[in-house]
Design an enzyme around this catalytic site. Sequence first.
Site, PDB file in Angstrom:
ATOM      1  CG  ASP A  15      -6.311  79.648  38.089  1.00 38.03           C
ATOM      2  OD1 ASP A  15      -6.522  79.866  36.892  1.00 38.03           O
ATOM      3  OD2 ASP A  15      -5.407  79.712  38.811  1.00 38.03           O
TER       4      ASP A  15
HETATM    5  C1  BGC Z   1      -3.246  79.446  35.767  1.00 36.83           C
HETATM    6  C2  BGC Z   1      -3.693  80.957  35.973  1.00 36.83           C
HETATM    7  C3  BGC Z   1      -3.764  81.525  34.379  1.00 36.83           C
HETATM    8  C4  BGC Z   1      -4.899  80.694  33.907  1.00 36.83           C
HETATM    9  C5  BGC Z   1      -5.289  81.018  32.513  1.00 36.83           C
HETATM   10  C6  BGC Z   1      -4.386  78.819  35.168  1.00 36.83           C
HETATM   11  O1  BGC Z   1      -4.064  77.373  34.954  1.00 36.83           O
HETATM   12  O2  BGC Z   1      -3.302  79.301  37.163  1.00 36.83           O
HETATM   13  O3  BGC Z   1      -2.416  81.820  36.417  1.00 36.83           O
HETATM   14  O4  BGC Z   1      -3.996  82.689  34.514  1.00 36.83           O
HETATM   15  O5  BGC Z   1      -4.634  79.203  33.931  1.00 36.83           O
HETATM   16  O6  BGC Z   1      -4.595  80.569  31.511  1.00 36.83           O
END
Ligand code: BGC
Length: 732
Positions: free
Chosen positions: A291
């Site tokens: 993530d």
């Molecule tokens: C979120 C994810 C997301 C990623 C990319 C993160 O902060 O937890 O769900 O896909 O950012 O934007």
Amino acid sequence: MKKKITLICLSIFLCTATFAQKKETPLYKDAKQPIEKRVDDLLSRMTLEEKVMQLNQFTLGRNDNANNMADPVNDIPAEIGSLIYFSSNPDLRNQVQKKAMEKSRLGIPVLFGYDVIHGYRTVYPISLAQACSWNPELVKQACAVAAQEARMSGVDWTFSPMIDVARDGRWGRVSEGYGEDPYTNAVFGVASVQGYQGDDLSDGKKVAACLKHYIGYGASEAGRDYVYTEISRQTLWDTYMPPYEAGVKAGAVTLMSSFNDINGTPGTANHYILTEILKERWQHDGFVVSDWGAIQQLRSQGVAKDKKEAAMKAFNAGVEMDMMNQCYDNHLAELVKEGKVSEELLNDAVKRVLRVKFRLGLFETPYTPASKEKERFLLPQSLKIAEQLAEESVVMLKNNNNALPLTGVSKVAVVGPMAKSNWHLLGSWRAQGKAEDAVTVFAGLENEFKNKIQLLYAQGCDFDGEDKSGFDEALTAAKSADAVIVCLGEKAQWSGENASRSTLSLPQIQEDLVTELKKAGKPVILLLSSGRPLELTRLEKLSNAMLQIWQPGIAGGNPIAGILSGRINPSGKLSITFPYATGQIPIYYNHRQSARTHQGKYQDIPSTPLYEFGYGLSYTTFEYSDIKLSAHKVKRGDKLIAEVTVKNTGNMDGAEVVHWFVRDPVSTISRPVKELKHFEKQMIKKGETKTFSFEVDLIQDFGFIDGEGKRFLESGEYYVLVKDKKVMVEVE
Ligand code: BGC
């Protein structure tokens, strides 16, 4: 003689040319070769540095996600593995891709990812609402539209679906998943993977899916984001794993590791989950992306002293791609040289990323063909699906004395901060959605009631704050009308990532507005828009009817108005429990039995929820028959079919959802009081009777899974349940 010499020269030239061409066209560029051969060939040509670069993801374009602000990387290396692409214009992508294809030594295309969560430009209801439709086929169609809009705009990969079972409405991300039940998350997760990926990822209209956040993110303590999660192995397997196992089986090519610390080992550094289960047991051959910033955050979580150690831990655990951490690009090569990361593991990781790129057809079609926005966005069929999904996800929570549909009224007051809002209807992660595309509730009512009912409008108050100066105007409107529609709810930014709340109640000002309007003595109809289940105990008492409209996306206004007028019969049912009070959390239907079922209740409030999982009213009535079983005694391997008939006994055609639960009253491991194992939705015309059936897979449905993920079926009694009906089966 001269002719002969020319011929010889020509054949020498041709031979050399073919030879040169052969030399210049390596196997990995030959589309006719099997993907595995192409992957191996390409890998064999790569340097250590080139391999490492494939495992990094940076961003490209303007990023307006408040949680993930980062400067767009201006000088993107031609060898980069992936980029998060924030633009909806493919030109910028193509420019960067050109650099990758032409300036990098091996011409490996970049993989462009983006958060397409509930639609791209055609924004659908939030996922939690989608699940209330109990219509996975429709969700699949919506995801196929989102995939097409995204791919035609330069996005190859979506960070969706989120299939985190979530039982705490305080957690803002409850809006992004399919609710509290593992089976429901599994079914809708599979439907969205199928919609996004289709049968052929390379057809120019599909995107790679990403199951997230693997795993247990929904168990965040106290509903706060990014925090610790305490998940026993038993709960991990019976609650959090099933949607992921189903999604992997359905062919999702990628997964995202989760932010949360799971019993002391963060998801991003969790070898058991990422490698032992995902890669070894489930044989997943795609890749895992971290993530955003999660690798470097291993330092904050207290398991890595610096970015280098964080890179080592995440990589060795099984995270192949580094999303916005700058850990792998800076440290992985060094770690390999020092022997802290094996070359074999590095090669395996690179192969996984390349495999996905080949499957997407990026080597053959690296560029996104130009198209006009009107050729890809908001197409009539896409809008139809959006309307249908918004319609089917509305849940009628209350309808006292048939306050709805609105009949015999000529003047209606429309009040509340949500009535004319378009932006907040889109919810969080609206991708390229635009407020101006959204049909507001008020606009929907105008379309529906034109020349039939006069609409009065007063905002009354804002979403929060203490300003009651608009109350008088609202009350005056209510007094002169035959009924009052009050549009309440949450701002879009109150749910989603990093948007936890301490209570599921709406702000006091909104409750006060309804108390004030009640003074008019007219029927009060509440429309509730939110990204989470709400605490409605006080509002319920003040209202005659309540519709939970969620954040319905761009096309909600018309179907919501259609439900109010009676043109549409509501059929949505809750995918998550609405508690009586926030203090009941965690409260969910599939809990385990207490030692004292008659005691252990709250002293000050009821211990039951206000609205349970699966609840939802209709304008018609349905009568269920008893459950019929094909056998009452079965042996392993036998077929068992359960059936009920449902009769529409009311005055309107309507769709009904039948939820099939099972219960194992005595087992080696205590089992939940009931577990959903199947559901089906059918339209039933008034007066008509339909049969619903459930083919029980004895091992899958009656059996249980232990803390090691092994499934058992024990002999004994089991129950099949539908509504208030239940029937016993004996397994020999
Ligand atoms: C979120 C994810 C997301 C990623 C990319 C993160 O902060 O937890 O769900 O896909 O950012 O934007």
